[in-house]
Design a protein around this motif. Structure first.
Motif, PDB file in Angstrom:
ATOM      1  N   LEU A 243       0.793  -1.218   0.000  1.00  0.00           N
ATOM      2  CA  LEU A 243       0.000   0.000   0.000  1.00  0.00           C
ATOM      3  C   LEU A 243       0.832   1.279   0.000  1.00  0.00           C
ATOM      4  O   LEU A 243       0.360   2.325  -0.457  1.00  0.00           O
ATOM      5  CB  LEU A 243      -0.946  -0.004   1.205  1.00  0.00           C
ATOM      6  CG  LEU A 243      -1.979  -1.143   1.220  1.00  0.00           C
ATOM      7  CD1 LEU A 243      -2.849  -1.062   2.462  1.00  0.00           C
ATOM      8  CD2 LEU A 243      -2.844  -1.111  -0.034  1.00  0.00           C
ATOM      9  N   ARG A 244       2.067   1.240   0.483  1.00  0.00           N
ATOM     10  CA  ARG A 244       2.896   2.442   0.491  1.00  0.00           C
ATOM     11  C   ARG A 244       3.741   2.593  -0.773  1.00  0.00           C
ATOM     12  O   ARG A 244       4.451   3.579  -0.917  1.00  0.00           O
ATOM     13  CB  ARG A 244       3.797   2.461   1.718  1.00  0.00           C
ATOM     14  CG  ARG A 244       3.050   2.708   3.012  1.00  0.00           C
ATOM     15  CD  ARG A 244       3.864   3.489   4.002  1.00  0.00           C
ATOM     16  NE  ARG A 244       3.123   3.783   5.211  1.00  0.00           N
ATOM     17  CZ  ARG A 244       3.520   4.645   6.133  1.00  0.00           C
ATOM     18  NH1 ARG A 244       4.657   5.287   5.982  1.00  0.00           N
ATOM     19  NH2 ARG A 244       2.792   4.865   7.212  1.00  0.00           N
ATOM     20  N   GLY A 245       3.680   1.625  -1.651  1.00  0.00           N
ATOM     21  CA  GLY A 245       4.401   1.763  -2.912  1.00  0.00           C
ATOM     22  C   GLY A 245       3.801   2.885  -3.738  1.00  0.00           C
ATOM     23  O   GLY A 245       2.592   2.954  -3.933  1.00  0.00           O
ATOM     24  N   ARG A 246       4.637   3.793  -4.236  1.00  0.00           N
ATOM     25  CA  ARG A 246       4.137   4.960  -4.957  1.00  0.00           C
ATOM     26  C   ARG A 246       4.248   4.811  -6.469  1.00  0.00           C
ATOM     27  O   ARG A 246       3.782   5.669  -7.224  1.00  0.00           O
ATOM     28  CB  ARG A 246       4.896   6.229  -4.526  1.00  0.00           C
ATOM     29  CG  ARG A 246       4.774   6.590  -3.049  1.00  0.00           C
ATOM     30  CD  ARG A 246       3.359   6.936  -2.649  1.00  0.00           C
ATOM     31  NE  ARG A 246       2.537   5.745  -2.402  1.00  0.00           N
ATOM     32  CZ  ARG A 246       1.227   5.738  -2.419  1.00  0.00           C
ATOM     33  NH1 ARG A 246       0.555   6.826  -2.677  1.00  0.00           N
ATOM     34  NH2 ARG A 246       0.555   4.636  -2.183  1.00  0.00           N
ATOM     35  N   GLY A 247       4.867   3.730  -6.918  1.00  0.00           N
ATOM     36  CA  GLY A 247       4.958   3.485  -8.347  1.00  0.00           C
ATOM     37  C   GLY A 247       3.718   2.783  -8.863  1.00  0.00           C
ATOM     38  O   GLY A 247       2.800   2.448  -8.112  1.00  0.00           O
ATOM     39  N   PRO A 248       3.645   2.547 -10.183  1.00  0.00           N
ATOM     40  CA  PRO A 248       2.472   1.857 -10.762  1.00  0.00           C
ATOM     41  C   PRO A 248       2.321   0.452 -10.200  1.00  0.00           C
ATOM     42  O   PRO A 248       3.309  -0.259  -9.984  1.00  0.00           O
ATOM     43  CB  PRO A 248       2.804   1.809 -12.259  1.00  0.00           C
ATOM     44  CG  PRO A 248       3.810   2.886 -12.481  1.00  0.00           C
ATOM     45  CD  PRO A 248       4.606   2.961 -11.216  1.00  0.00           C
ATOM     46  N   ILE A 249       1.076   0.047  -9.944  1.00  0.00           N
ATOM     47  CA  ILE A 249       0.824  -1.327  -9.507  1.00  0.00           C
ATOM     48  C   ILE A 249       0.649  -2.248 -10.712  1.00  0.00           C
ATOM     49  O   ILE A 249       0.832  -3.456 -10.601  1.00  0.00           O
ATOM     50  CB  ILE A 249      -0.392  -1.420  -8.562  1.00  0.00           C
ATOM     51  CG1 ILE A 249      -1.675  -0.951  -9.244  1.00  0.00           C
ATOM     52  CG2 ILE A 249      -0.133  -0.615  -7.290  1.00  0.00           C
ATOM     53  CD1 ILE A 249      -2.925  -1.140  -8.401  1.00  0.00           C
ATOM     54  N   MET A 250       0.280  -1.688 -11.847  1.00  0.00           N
ATOM     55  CA  MET A 250       0.224  -2.464 -13.083  1.00  0.00           C
ATOM     56  C   MET A 250       1.622  -2.984 -13.400  1.00  0.00           C
ATOM     57  O   MET A 250       2.600  -2.250 -13.334  1.00  0.00           O
ATOM     58  CB  MET A 250      -0.272  -1.577 -14.235  1.00  0.00           C
ATOM     59  CG  MET A 250      -0.444  -2.297 -15.556  1.00  0.00           C
ATOM     60  SD  MET A 250      -0.544  -1.153 -16.957  1.00  0.00           S
ATOM     61  CE  MET A 250       1.185  -0.710 -17.162  1.00  0.00           C
ATOM     62  N   VAL A 251       1.742  -4.263 -13.697  1.00  0.00           N
ATOM     63  CA  VAL A 251       3.000  -4.960 -14.005  1.00  0.00           C
ATOM     64  C   VAL A 251       3.835  -5.175 -12.744  1.00  0.00           C
ATOM     65  O   VAL A 251       4.308  -6.274 -12.473  1.00  0.00           O
ATOM     66  CB  VAL A 251       3.838  -4.229 -15.071  1.00  0.00           C
ATOM     67  CG1 VAL A 251       5.201  -4.904 -15.245  1.00  0.00           C
ATOM     68  CG2 VAL A 251       3.105  -4.182 -16.397  1.00  0.00           C
ATOM     69  N   ASN A 252       4.015  -4.110 -11.928  1.00  0.00           N
ATOM     70  CA  ASN A 252       4.892  -4.214 -10.758  1.00  0.00           C
ATOM     71  C   ASN A 252       4.280  -5.013  -9.611  1.00  0.00           C
ATOM     72  O   ASN A 252       5.009  -5.588  -8.803  1.00  0.00           O
ATOM     73  CB  ASN A 252       5.255  -2.818 -10.252  1.00  0.00           C
ATOM     74  CG  ASN A 252       6.104  -2.055 -11.236  1.00  0.00           C
ATOM     75  OD1 ASN A 252       6.904  -2.648 -11.968  1.00  0.00           O
ATOM     76  ND2 ASN A 252       5.939  -0.739 -11.284  1.00  0.00           N
ATOM     77  N   SER A 253       2.963  -5.034  -9.511  1.00  0.00           N
ATOM     78  CA  SER A 253       2.311  -5.691  -8.381  1.00  0.00           C
ATOM     79  C   SER A 253       1.203  -6.648  -8.829  1.00  0.00           C
ATOM     80  O   SER A 253       1.133  -7.785  -8.385  1.00  0.00           O
ATOM     81  CB  SER A 253       1.730  -4.645  -7.426  1.00  0.00           C
ATOM     82  OG  SER A 253       1.075  -5.252  -6.338  1.00  0.00           O
ATOM     83  N   ASN A 254       0.334  -6.188  -9.713  1.00  0.00           N
ATOM     84  CA  ASN A 254      -0.776  -7.033 -10.163  1.00  0.00           C
ATOM     85  C   ASN A 254      -0.270  -8.257 -10.926  1.00  0.00           C
ATOM     86  O   ASN A 254       0.788  -8.225 -11.549  1.00  0.00           O
ATOM     87  CB  ASN A 254      -1.720  -6.237 -11.055  1.00  0.00           C
ATOM     88  CG  ASN A 254      -2.581  -5.264 -10.266  1.00  0.00           C
ATOM     89  OD1 ASN A 254      -2.155  -4.745  -9.251  1.00  0.00           O
ATOM     90  ND2 ASN A 254      -3.779  -5.017 -10.737  1.00  0.00           N
ATOM     91  N   TYR A 255      -1.048  -9.325 -10.886  1.00  0.00           N
ATOM     92  CA  TYR A 255      -0.691 -10.553 -11.580  1.00  0.00           C
ATOM     93  C   TYR A 255      -1.903 -11.059 -12.351  1.00  0.00           C
ATOM     94  O   TYR A 255      -3.000 -10.501 -12.247  1.00  0.00           O
ATOM     95  CB  TYR A 255      -0.184 -11.610 -10.598  1.00  0.00           C
ATOM     96  CG  TYR A 255      -1.126 -11.892  -9.455  1.00  0.00           C
ATOM     97  CD1 TYR A 255      -2.051 -12.933  -9.517  1.00  0.00           C
ATOM     98  CD2 TYR A 255      -1.092 -11.121  -8.291  1.00  0.00           C
ATOM     99  CE1 TYR A 255      -2.914 -13.192  -8.459  1.00  0.00           C
ATOM    100  CE2 TYR A 255      -1.959 -11.371  -7.231  1.00  0.00           C
ATOM    101  CZ  TYR A 255      -2.869 -12.401  -7.328  1.00  0.00           C
ATOM    102  OH  TYR A 255      -3.730 -12.657  -6.299  1.00  0.00           O
ATOM    103  N   TYR A 256      -1.735 -12.110 -13.145  1.00  0.00           N
ATOM    104  CA  TYR A 256      -2.815 -12.553 -14.025  1.00  0.00           C
ATOM    105  C   TYR A 256      -2.999 -14.059 -13.964  1.00  0.00           C
ATOM    106  O   TYR A 256      -2.121 -14.808 -13.523  1.00  0.00           O
ATOM    107  CB  TYR A 256      -2.535 -12.125 -15.475  1.00  0.00           C
ATOM    108  CG  TYR A 256      -1.322 -12.779 -16.094  1.00  0.00           C
ATOM    109  CD1 TYR A 256      -1.420 -14.019 -16.732  1.00  0.00           C
ATOM    110  CD2 TYR A 256      -0.075 -12.160 -16.061  1.00  0.00           C
ATOM    111  CE1 TYR A 256      -0.311 -14.624 -17.299  1.00  0.00           C
ATOM    112  CE2 TYR A 256       1.042 -12.755 -16.622  1.00  0.00           C
ATOM    113  CZ  TYR A 256       0.918 -13.982 -17.243  1.00  0.00           C
ATOM    114  OH  TYR A 256       2.019 -14.594 -17.798  1.00  0.00           O
TER     115      TYR A 256
END
Length: 776
Positions: A243-256
């Motif tokens: 939650l404190r990550g300030r970069g994009p969550i797309m690609v960096n955090s989300n998965y498929y």
């Protein structure tokens, strides 16, 4: 077409004769059914809360205890109240309002209830102590010792009957805090193969200094938290890692997660969406009613924590300037749908019931048939969720806090989940397997960067040709939880729900079903500028991702088990061999393990690049100077070491979560630790994860081998590293999902994929299974 159908409950007009009320009976009927549905859900939740709250006891058990106690005391002529009311009568006028017989009944009920509660407390305490023992994990595969059998019998005895999803939550042990000395020892062992002698001696000195001076002080605070909190890691992990990550969550955090690999149930996009959405809503209903069974290990004896299921639906990540938050609502009767730049709100209930698959297909057909243009700024609006978090947080506060924008944003964020009717074709093409699967993976991972709402707990994506998939936000839960939902959806479609011969969902359209509601937005030019900026950031990130999918079908876990080797250990060692061949060096490697044997447990890291694994890899690089027998011995040593590390991680004796929490405590105390800084900022250039197939009984892969999923994947963790996800399917298939960044001159996902296939084959050849079979 798809416009809001506003049902008016009543109208009135003022006439000379008075007020004339014109009631709409259909609207009132829908209001009644909606309220009835809500009250039923509340009752079910209350009942489930009671059942879970008294587990391993049960309300029927209370009745048995009360009746038995009252019967025994009646014949024995014993005061069941144990003089309680006589003592109360001295201070309170309780007994004066009761006859002697009533006092006997009430006293018996109170004492027997107290006895029942005490028994439950004892059973929970004993069960928690039993579940704290993990000796069963160290037994050789296929063998069960006498002590483990006795332990299993005791666990069964104290576990109660017919557990629901959350029944074991209060009986699970807390995650233990490892001793600092043990963590330092294991850490130094994990980095030894990655450092030369000088660097290792320096790190060893830093570790010893930390262990002696600052470490014990930080450990004291962690111990205090572990006694007070349910889990000393999970809340900090969720907040600081996600939650404190300030970069994009797309690609960096989300998965498929992907669809079936070889099966295409229907090419009608609306029909596939109908069955898929209905299946997801059925799963949510089962979840609300706690009808999903807990996940067990070891012959259904050892329960895993179920806490992560609580926020699967009706949940959205809300951006903040310093930290995001997770917004969860208990009830949501609609979904949000995106198609060609337009957003819709679609209600999932009518006539007090869940819409049937054909009725949902009908709603999707209306959306697909809509020829209206997106409103200004609407088409790329979702790019705000794909870019950096701070611009999105500021834009949300400034442009989406009132009026139409707030109402529409609420409809999206408070939806049960988000659906994208994608306007591209994605599927596995036997004539072009590499390009088709790579394109499919990239589409699920990031799409066009503006056609997924990446903040939702998960996005259900249905492509133009009927293929489907998921994109999931990571902070609320880990991949096995989403995988459990996805397995259920795939098992329902096409086997249980199915389609007609013409590809439509079974059933008939509803003649009076109100259509989807088009969401209204007023996006100013200033806001559109922010959207364009976020889209530019997201597109640069998406274009840099290199995905490669390998359906590895030369062999699977069947042959690996014949080698008397753990399939996971075999694959992890193969990844080390492939990485060394790819880059000519070893690297810090992350393998995700779970800690759900403990309450509110999430993950731990297995550092799978070990001294033993490196020794085996070096032996494979020395041509004929090392014998096959020696390589085989080194391989078995490496596999055994990996299994031990995995057991330690699962049982709360890992390295990285402990070090992470020690680092946070040091920051809270204002203490700087050179050792912790270096440890926490070491890059994971090889990040790996296995996607387990949890509900094996839903898929009969022996009779229907075509019903295999492609699994799922995630983006690379390091700019110059690889992300590798794999799923073991049946006896003969392992799917690998590889990701890296095109901008790095050191990585190439396709090259690494070729090295993985070669490493797997070379390792299997060491066992000479074909020669042994020929001799037999």
């Amino acid at each position: 077409m798809a416009e809001a159908h506003q049902a008016v409950a009543f109208q009135f007009t003022v006439t000379p004769d008075g007020i004339d009320l014109q009631l709409c009976h259909e609207a009132l009927r829908q209001i009644y059914l909606s309220g009835l549905h809500s009250w039923k859900k509340r009752f079910v939740r209350f009942k489930n809360g009671v059942m879970t709250g008294v587990y391993p006891g049960s309300p029927s058990g209370l009745l048995v205890v009360v009746v038995s106690y009252m019967s025994s005391t009646k014949y024995a002529q014993i005061d069941p109240g144990l003089g309680l009311f006589a003592k109360l009568g001295k201070h309170l006028p309780v007994s004066t309002y009761m006859s002697e017989e009533t006092q006997r009944v009430v006293g018996g009920v109170l004492v027997s209830t107290g006895l029942w509660v005490s028994v439950i407390f004892v059973m929970r305490s004993v069960l928690k102590s039993l579940l704290s023992w993990h000796g069963w994990m160290h037994a050789r595969h296929g063998s069960v010792s006498m002590s483990t059998r006795i332990w299993m019998l005791l666990v069964k005895l104290f576990s109660g009957r017919k557990p629901m999803l959350y029944s074991f939550q209060s009986s699970l042990p807390r995650l233990p805090v490892p001793p600092v000395k043990d963590t330092m020892k294991r850490y130094l062992e994990s980095v030894r193969p990655l450092m030369d002698d000088d660097k290792y001696k320096r790190m060893e000195a830093l570790a010893k200094d930390f262990e002696k001076n600052l470490g014990p002080r930080l450990q004291w605070y962690l111990k205090l938290k572990s006694w007070w909190a349910s889990n000393y890691v999970s809340d900090w992990w969720e907040e600081y890692i996600y939650l404190r990550g300030r970069g994009p969550i797309m690609v960096n955090s989300n998965y498929y997660a992907m669809d079936f690999l070889y099966v295409f149930p229907t090419h009608r996009q609306a029909a596939r969406a109908g069955n898929g959405i209905h299946s997801i809503m059925l799963y949510r209903r089962r979840l609300d009613r706690a009808q999903i069974k807990p996940i067990f290990l070891l012959e259904d004896r050892v329960p895993l924590c179920s806490a992560q299921w609580e926020r699967m639906f009706n949940t959205s990540r809300v951006p903040g300037e310093e930290s995001d938050t997770l917004q969860h609502v208990n009830e949501s009767k609609h979904i949000a749908v995106y198609h060609k730049g337009r957003f819709y709100k679609v209600y999932m209930f009518y006539d007090g019931r869940l819409l049937l698959p054909r009725e949902i297909e009908q709603q999707m057909e209306r959306i697909l048939a809509d020829t209206s243009e997106p409103q200004p700024g609407e088409q790329y609006l979702a790019a705000l969720t794909a870019g950096d978090r701070i611009p999105w947080a500021k834009a949300r506060a400034e442009y989406f806090s009132k009026g139409k924008n707030k109402q529409s944003l609420d409809a999206v964020e408070k939806a049960a989940f988000f659906v994208t009717l994608d306007d591209t074709d994605q599927h596995y093409d036997p004539d072009d397997p590499v390009h088709s699967l790579d394109s499919y993976a990239k589409s699920l991972l990031h799409g066009k960067c503006h056609d997924r709402w990446f903040d939702k707990s998960f996005n259900f994506i249905v492509f133009k040709n009927g293929t489907m998939g998921l994109n999931a936000e990571h902070s609320w839960a880990d991949a096995p939880i989403v995988g459990h939902l996805w397995e259920y959806v795939l098992s329902q479609d096409p086997v249980n729900l199915g389609y007609n011969e013409d590809g439509h969902c079974k059933g008939k359209p509803h003649p009076n079903l109100p259509g989807p509601q088009r969401l209204q937005w007023e996006v100013s030019e200033d806001c559109q500028t922010v959207i364009s900026s976020s889209l530019k950031v997201a597109q640069a990130l998406a274009d840099d991702v290199d995905c490669h999918i390998i359906p590895f079908n030369k062999f699977g876990k069947g042959l690996i088990k014949r080698c008397r080797t753990s399939p996971d250990a075999f694959i992890q060692i193969a990844l080390q061999l492939a990485h060394f061949r790819d880059k000519g060096k070893f690297c810090l490697t992350y393998e995700a393990s779970m800690t759900r044997l403990f309450r509110e447990g999430r993950t731990e890291t297995v550092r799978s690049c070990t001294n033993e694994t490196c020794a085996f890899v070096r032996s494979m690089m020395r041509d004929e100077t090392v014998s096959r027998e020696e390589r085989l011995r080194l391989l078995k040593d490496a596999a055994e070491k990996h299994q031990n590390l995995y057991r330690l991680a699962m049982t709360g004796c890992g390295i990285d979560r402990h070090l992470f929490c020690l680092y946070l405590v040091s920051k809270y105390l204002g203490e700087d630790s050179e050792f912790l800084k270096e440890v926490l900022f070491e890059p994971w250039r090889l990040s790996t994860s296995q996607t387990p197939l949890q509900q094996v009984d839903l898929f009969n892969l022996k009779e229907h081998p075509e019903l295999v999923t492609s699994g799922g994947g995630f983006g690379p963790v390091a700019d110059d590293g690889y992300g590798v996800s794999y799923i073991i399917l049946g006896e003969d298939l392992i799917n690998f999902h590889i990701s890296s960044k095109r901008s790095s001159p050191e990585t190439d996902s396709h090259r690494f994929g070729s090295n993985i296939k070669q490493a797997m084959t070379d390792m299997l050849d060491l066992f000479q299974l074909n020669d042994k079979k020929a001799k037999k």
